[in-house]
Design a protein around this motif. Structure first.
Motif, PDB file in Angstrom:
ATOM      1  N   ALA A  35      39.117  -0.401  -0.458  1.00  0.00           N
ATOM      2  CA  ALA A  35      38.446   0.802   0.058  1.00  0.00           C
ATOM      3  C   ALA A  35      37.800   1.466  -1.148  1.00  0.00           C
ATOM      4  O   ALA A  35      38.095   1.102  -2.296  1.00  0.00           O
ATOM      5  CB  ALA A  35      39.452   1.743   0.702  1.00  0.00           C
ATOM      6  N   HIS A  36      36.917   2.425  -0.905  1.00  0.00           N
ATOM      7  CA  HIS A  36      36.286   3.083  -2.044  1.00  0.00           C
ATOM      8  C   HIS A  36      37.112   4.280  -2.486  1.00  0.00           C
ATOM      9  O   HIS A  36      37.596   4.331  -3.601  1.00  0.00           O
ATOM     10  CB  HIS A  36      34.858   3.492  -1.685  1.00  0.00           C
ATOM     11  N   SER A  37      37.308   5.255  -1.584  1.00  0.00           N
ATOM     12  CA  SER A  37      38.088   6.439  -1.963  1.00  0.00           C
ATOM     13  C   SER A  37      39.201   6.780  -0.979  1.00  0.00           C
ATOM     14  O   SER A  37      40.049   7.616  -1.278  1.00  0.00           O
ATOM     15  CB  SER A  37      37.151   7.642  -2.129  1.00  0.00           C
ATOM     16  N   LEU A  56      41.209   0.080  -4.929  1.00  0.00           N
ATOM     17  CA  LEU A  56      40.519   1.335  -4.645  1.00  0.00           C
ATOM     18  C   LEU A  56      39.366   1.409  -5.647  1.00  0.00           C
ATOM     19  O   LEU A  56      39.599   1.546  -6.850  1.00  0.00           O
ATOM     20  CB  LEU A  56      41.484   2.516  -4.822  1.00  0.00           C
ATOM     21  N   SER A  57      38.105   1.290  -5.144  1.00  0.00           N
ATOM     22  CA  SER A  57      37.013   1.045  -6.096  1.00  0.00           C
ATOM     23  C   SER A  57      36.445   2.313  -6.748  1.00  0.00           C
ATOM     24  O   SER A  57      35.698   2.221  -7.711  1.00  0.00           O
ATOM     25  CB  SER A  57      35.903   0.223  -5.426  1.00  0.00           C
ATOM     26  N   SER A  58      36.781   3.507  -6.260  1.00  0.00           N
ATOM     27  CA  SER A  58      36.161   4.705  -6.848  1.00  0.00           C
ATOM     28  C   SER A  58      36.964   5.322  -7.993  1.00  0.00           C
ATOM     29  O   SER A  58      36.407   5.988  -8.854  1.00  0.00           O
ATOM     30  CB  SER A  58      35.936   5.762  -5.770  1.00  0.00           C
ATOM     31  N   LEU A 111      28.827 -11.619   5.964  1.00  0.00           N
ATOM     32  CA  LEU A 111      28.022 -10.524   5.428  1.00  0.00           C
ATOM     33  C   LEU A 111      27.661  -9.490   6.483  1.00  0.00           C
ATOM     34  O   LEU A 111      26.801  -9.714   7.321  1.00  0.00           O
ATOM     35  CB  LEU A 111      26.753 -11.121   4.818  1.00  0.00           C
ATOM     36  N   ALA A 112      28.385  -8.337   6.434  1.00  0.00           N
ATOM     37  CA  ALA A 112      27.948  -7.183   7.207  1.00  0.00           C
ATOM     38  C   ALA A 112      26.957  -6.375   6.381  1.00  0.00           C
ATOM     39  O   ALA A 112      26.033  -5.767   6.917  1.00  0.00           O
ATOM     40  CB  ALA A 112      29.144  -6.315   7.592  1.00  0.00           C
ATOM     41  N   ASN A 113      27.154  -6.403   5.074  1.00  0.00           N
ATOM     42  CA  ASN A 113      26.323  -5.612   4.144  1.00  0.00           C
ATOM     43  C   ASN A 113      24.901  -6.170   4.113  1.00  0.00           C
ATOM     44  O   ASN A 113      24.551  -7.024   3.290  1.00  0.00           O
ATOM     45  CB  ASN A 113      26.959  -5.661   2.743  1.00  0.00           C
ATOM     46  N   LYS A 114      24.059  -5.680   5.036  1.00  0.00           N
ATOM     47  CA  LYS A 114      22.697  -6.215   5.147  1.00  0.00           C
ATOM     48  C   LYS A 114      21.863  -5.917   3.910  1.00  0.00           C
ATOM     49  O   LYS A 114      20.887  -6.599   3.615  1.00  0.00           O
ATOM     50  CB  LYS A 114      22.012  -5.671   6.410  1.00  0.00           C
ATOM     51  N   GLU A 115      22.293  -4.882   3.147  1.00  0.00           N
ATOM     52  CA  GLU A 115      21.567  -4.524   1.926  1.00  0.00           C
ATOM     53  C   GLU A 115      21.478  -5.705   0.962  1.00  0.00           C
ATOM     54  O   GLU A 115      20.475  -5.864   0.259  1.00  0.00           O
ATOM     55  CB  GLU A 115      22.252  -3.329   1.256  1.00  0.00           C
ATOM     56  N   VAL A 138      27.037 -11.071   9.895  1.00  0.00           N
ATOM     57  CA  VAL A 138      27.904 -10.301  10.799  1.00  0.00           C
ATOM     58  C   VAL A 138      27.093  -9.310  11.627  1.00  0.00           C
ATOM     59  O   VAL A 138      27.472  -8.975  12.750  1.00  0.00           O
ATOM     60  CB  VAL A 138      29.000  -9.560   9.991  1.00  0.00           C
ATOM     61  N   ASP A 139      25.979  -8.835  11.103  1.00  0.00           N
ATOM     62  CA  ASP A 139      25.107  -7.943  11.871  1.00  0.00           C
ATOM     63  C   ASP A 139      24.898  -8.584  13.249  1.00  0.00           C
ATOM     64  O   ASP A 139      24.599  -9.782  13.335  1.00  0.00           O
ATOM     65  CB  ASP A 139      23.767  -7.829  11.113  1.00  0.00           C
ATOM     66  N   SER A 140      25.078  -7.809  14.321  1.00  0.00           N
ATOM     67  CA  SER A 140      25.181  -8.427  15.651  1.00  0.00           C
ATOM     68  C   SER A 140      23.937  -9.239  16.017  1.00  0.00           C
ATOM     69  O   SER A 140      24.045 -10.345  16.555  1.00  0.00           O
ATOM     70  CB  SER A 140      25.439  -7.352  16.710  1.00  0.00           C
TER      71      SER A 140
HETATM   72  P1  NDP Z   1      31.336   2.783   6.865  1.00  0.00           P
HETATM   73  O1  NDP Z   1      30.673   3.905   6.164  1.00  0.00           O
HETATM   74  O2  NDP Z   1      32.075   3.020   8.120  1.00  0.00           O
HETATM   75  O3  NDP Z   1      32.374   2.067   5.845  1.00  0.00           O
HETATM   76  C1  NDP Z   1      32.000   1.710   4.552  1.00  0.00           C
HETATM   77  C2  NDP Z   1      33.151   1.022   3.821  1.00  0.00           C
HETATM   78  O4  NDP Z   1      32.706   0.720   2.483  1.00  0.00           O
HETATM   79  C3  NDP Z   1      34.387   1.900   3.657  1.00  0.00           C
HETATM   80  O5  NDP Z   1      35.534   1.077   3.618  1.00  0.00           O
HETATM   81  C4  NDP Z   1      34.162   2.545   2.301  1.00  0.00           C
HETATM   82  O6  NDP Z   1      35.365   2.971   1.670  1.00  0.00           O
HETATM   83  C5  NDP Z   1      33.515   1.416   1.533  1.00  0.00           C
HETATM   84  N1  NDP Z   1      32.617   1.858   0.469  1.00  0.00           N
HETATM   85  C6  NDP Z   1      31.831   2.970   0.442  1.00  0.00           C
HETATM   86  N2  NDP Z   1      31.159   3.054  -0.715  1.00  0.00           N
HETATM   87  C7  NDP Z   1      31.522   1.977  -1.449  1.00  0.00           C
HETATM   88  C8  NDP Z   1      31.208   1.534  -2.764  1.00  0.00           C
HETATM   89  N3  NDP Z   1      30.369   2.211  -3.545  1.00  0.00           N
HETATM   90  N4  NDP Z   1      31.771   0.374  -3.198  1.00  0.00           N
HETATM   91  C9  NDP Z   1      32.633  -0.321  -2.421  1.00  0.00           C
HETATM   92  N5  NDP Z   1      32.992   0.054  -1.169  1.00  0.00           N
HETATM   93  C10 NDP Z   1      32.437   1.195  -0.698  1.00  0.00           C
HETATM   94  O7  NDP Z   1      30.202   1.682   7.055  1.00  0.00           O
HETATM   95  P2  NDP Z   1      30.054   0.575   8.207  1.00  0.00           P
HETATM   96  O8  NDP Z   1      31.333  -0.153   8.387  1.00  0.00           O
HETATM   97  O9  NDP Z   1      29.370   1.150   9.381  1.00  0.00           O
HETATM   98  O10 NDP Z   1      28.967  -0.402   7.533  1.00  0.00           O
HETATM   99  C11 NDP Z   1      29.294  -1.309   6.484  1.00  0.00           C
HETATM  100  C12 NDP Z   1      28.124  -2.283   6.298  1.00  0.00           C
HETATM  101  O11 NDP Z   1      28.007  -3.046   7.500  1.00  0.00           O
HETATM  102  C13 NDP Z   1      26.767  -1.596   6.085  1.00  0.00           C
HETATM  103  O12 NDP Z   1      26.003  -2.397   5.224  1.00  0.00           O
HETATM  104  C14 NDP Z   1      26.146  -1.594   7.477  1.00  0.00           C
HETATM  105  O13 NDP Z   1      24.739  -1.609   7.442  1.00  0.00           O
HETATM  106  C15 NDP Z   1      26.679  -2.901   8.024  1.00  0.00           C
HETATM  107  N6  NDP Z   1      26.748  -2.969   9.486  1.00  0.00           N
HETATM  108  C16 NDP Z   1      27.560  -2.122  10.184  1.00  0.00           C
HETATM  109  C17 NDP Z   1      27.632  -2.179  11.566  1.00  0.00           C
HETATM  110  C18 NDP Z   1      28.576  -1.308  12.328  1.00  0.00           C
HETATM  111  O14 NDP Z   1      28.749  -1.511  13.536  1.00  0.00           O
HETATM  112  N7  NDP Z   1      29.227  -0.334  11.710  1.00  0.00           N
HETATM  113  C19 NDP Z   1      26.815  -3.137  12.328  1.00  0.00           C
HETATM  114  C20 NDP Z   1      26.004  -3.982  11.498  1.00  0.00           C
HETATM  115  C21 NDP Z   1      25.985  -3.900  10.131  1.00  0.00           C
HETATM  116  P3  NDP Z   1      35.957   4.495   1.923  1.00  0.00           P
HETATM  117  O15 NDP Z   1      36.384   4.515   3.347  1.00  0.00           O
HETATM  118  O16 NDP Z   1      37.094   4.582   0.984  1.00  0.00           O
HETATM  119  O17 NDP Z   1      34.834   5.427   1.613  1.00  0.00           O
END
Ligand code: NDP
Ligand code: MG
Length: 375
Positions: A35-37, A56-58, A111-115, A138-140
């Motif tokens: 998780a981040h924070s 914990l990455s933050s 890969l959910a992280n589309k970035e 993973v993006d639907s």
């Molecule tokens: P959320 O904001 O719900 O969750 C983000 C997660 O990433 C949390 O666990 C957070 O930790 C962690 N995080 C935040 N910042 C950082 C960082 N700098 N380094 C490492 N980890 C970090 O996002 P989503 O789950 O909605 O989305 C995640 C990815 O999936 C995005 O790229 C989004 O575009 C993609 N996606 C999401 C969909 C969805 O249904 N939600 C559908 C399709 C794609 P903490 O909780 O501690 O802050």
């Protein structure tokens, strides 16, 4: 047993992935979680799985149970933990290095992280090729397209049609959009997701990112990628085969299906959480209104300009959305910030991650100065 590391375990995708793993404990195990924070959320997730490495990455954690912390800790978690697959569910550009660390250490990448793909898709596929590993979307929409293309074969496919829900302001009068507040943008009609992507859904920057993602994942030019508005979110996308036929993937909107498919690939696993009776749904499709969703066209323009422009599109949008959420600019200014940031010239190709991060940084500075002007 596939050993899985989940990065972003406390987020919307991460929590659903944990549910998928728990539901299919005979197939998957958790090797690591980050998780981040949200330390409490991380520990709560970890309590369901014995022996997972935690990060914990933050910042430094309070709990002694968390062995890794900070950006270097996240790198170590991903690279050094023994696992078969990394699910990258980190939000935003921060997920880029996670993807490359996963592939470089010989793990498949769900890969959910589309970035990652928008910023550096070609480089990610090169890294996957070198490691002999796969990138599983993973993006639907992309999961749907991926699964259909894998079955039909890439050569059978003429193009794709990506569906869009239209987000929170789909049916509101255009004149009301400048006055929308962050809380309004977070009320998504069909999907429950993290905050940033929900705002992107209302502006269709999310669909713009997904058009770029589809182009890079499946080797398609922009003219082969169509976007249609589909308020019910039951068709997750179409492929169009060479004979002109459209094939769709349908289910109730539930991200656990694309998560499961990515974790299990190439196997199929029994699951019924999103089963759908066709008699229960009435499906509508229409063209998105360019006046309501200007960021969609901007994404096609960025795609035509090349890798630097798509990288800048993502960076500028992240800055603009954060500024909107912080109250500095109006909802409709998000599109203004992104299109003005893209008026600069960016390199057509980005050779290496340093170049990707340099454009990302430049675009963020440009976008931030435009935000200042507007605010
Ligand atoms: P959320 O904001 O719900 O969750 C983000 C997660 O990433 C949390 O666990 C957070 O930790 C962690 N995080 C935040 N910042 C950082 C960082 N700098 N380094 C490492 N980890 C970090 O996002 P989503 O789950 O909605 O989305 C995640 C990815 O999936 C995005 O790229 C989004 O575009 C993609 N996606 C999401 C969909 C969805 O249904 N939600 C559908 C399709 C794609 P903490 O909780 O501690 O802050
Ligand atoms: Mg999507």
């Amino acid at each position: 047993m596939r050993r899985v590391i989940i990065v972003g375990a406390t987020g919307s995708i991460g929590r659903q992935a944990i549910d998928v793993v728990a539901r299919h404990a005979d197939r998957f195990s958790i090797a690591g979680l980050s998780a981040h924070s949200d330390e409490g959320g991380l520990l709560a997730a970890a309590s369901r799985f014995r022996g997972a490495a935690l990060c914990l990455s933050s910042r430094a954690p309070d709990s002694g149970a968390i062995a890794f912390h900070g950006p270097d800790g996240l790198r170590s978690l991903v690279r050094d933990t023994e696992a078969d697959l990394v699910l990258n569910a980190a939000a935003g550009a921060a997920g880029l290095s996670v993807s490359f660390d996963a592939l470089a250490s010989g793990k498949d990448l769900a890969l959910a992280n589309k970035e990652t793909i928008v910023m550096a898709g070609r480089l990610a596929f090169e890294a996957a090729g070198e490691a002999g590993r796969r990138i599983l979307p993973v993006d639907s929409e992309h999961s749907a397209i991926f699964n259909m293309i894998e079955r039909f074969g890439r050569d059978a496919v003429r193009g794709v049609v990506i569906t869009a829900s239209g987000g929170a302001f789909r049916d509101d009068p255009l004149e009301s959009l400048p006055g929308k507040m962050p809380a309004d943008a977070l009320a998504h009609p069909t999907w429950s997701m993290g905050a940033k992507i929900t705002v992107d859904s209302a502006s269709m920057a999310n669909k713009g990112l997904e058009v770029i993602e589809a182009a890079r994942l499946f080797g398609l030019s922009g003219d082969r990628i169509d976007v249609v508005l589909h308020p019910e979110s039951r068709v997750h996308s179409f492929i169009r085969t060479r004979d002109g036929s459209l094939y769709a993937q349908m289910s109730r909107p539930d991200m656990r299906i694309p998560i499961l498919n990515a974790l299990a690939w190439p196997e199929s696993i029994d699951e019924s959480v999103a089963d759908m009776d066709p008699c229960d749904v009435f499906l509508r499709f229409s063209r998105p209104d360019p006046a309501r969703y200007p960021l969609l066209r901007t994404a096609y323009e960025a795609l035509a300009s090349g890798e630097g422009a798509t990288d800048a599109y993502n960076a500028a949008n992240e800055v603009a959305v954060a500024s909107f959420m912080g109250g500095a600019i109006r909802f409709t200014d998000i599109a203004v910030v992104v299109s003005r940031t893209l008026e600069r010239a960016y390199p057509r190709t980005l050779e290496g991650l340093e170049a990707v991060l340099a454009v990302d940084g430049d675009a963020r500075r440009v976008a931030a100065s435009i935000v200042k002007e507007i605010a």
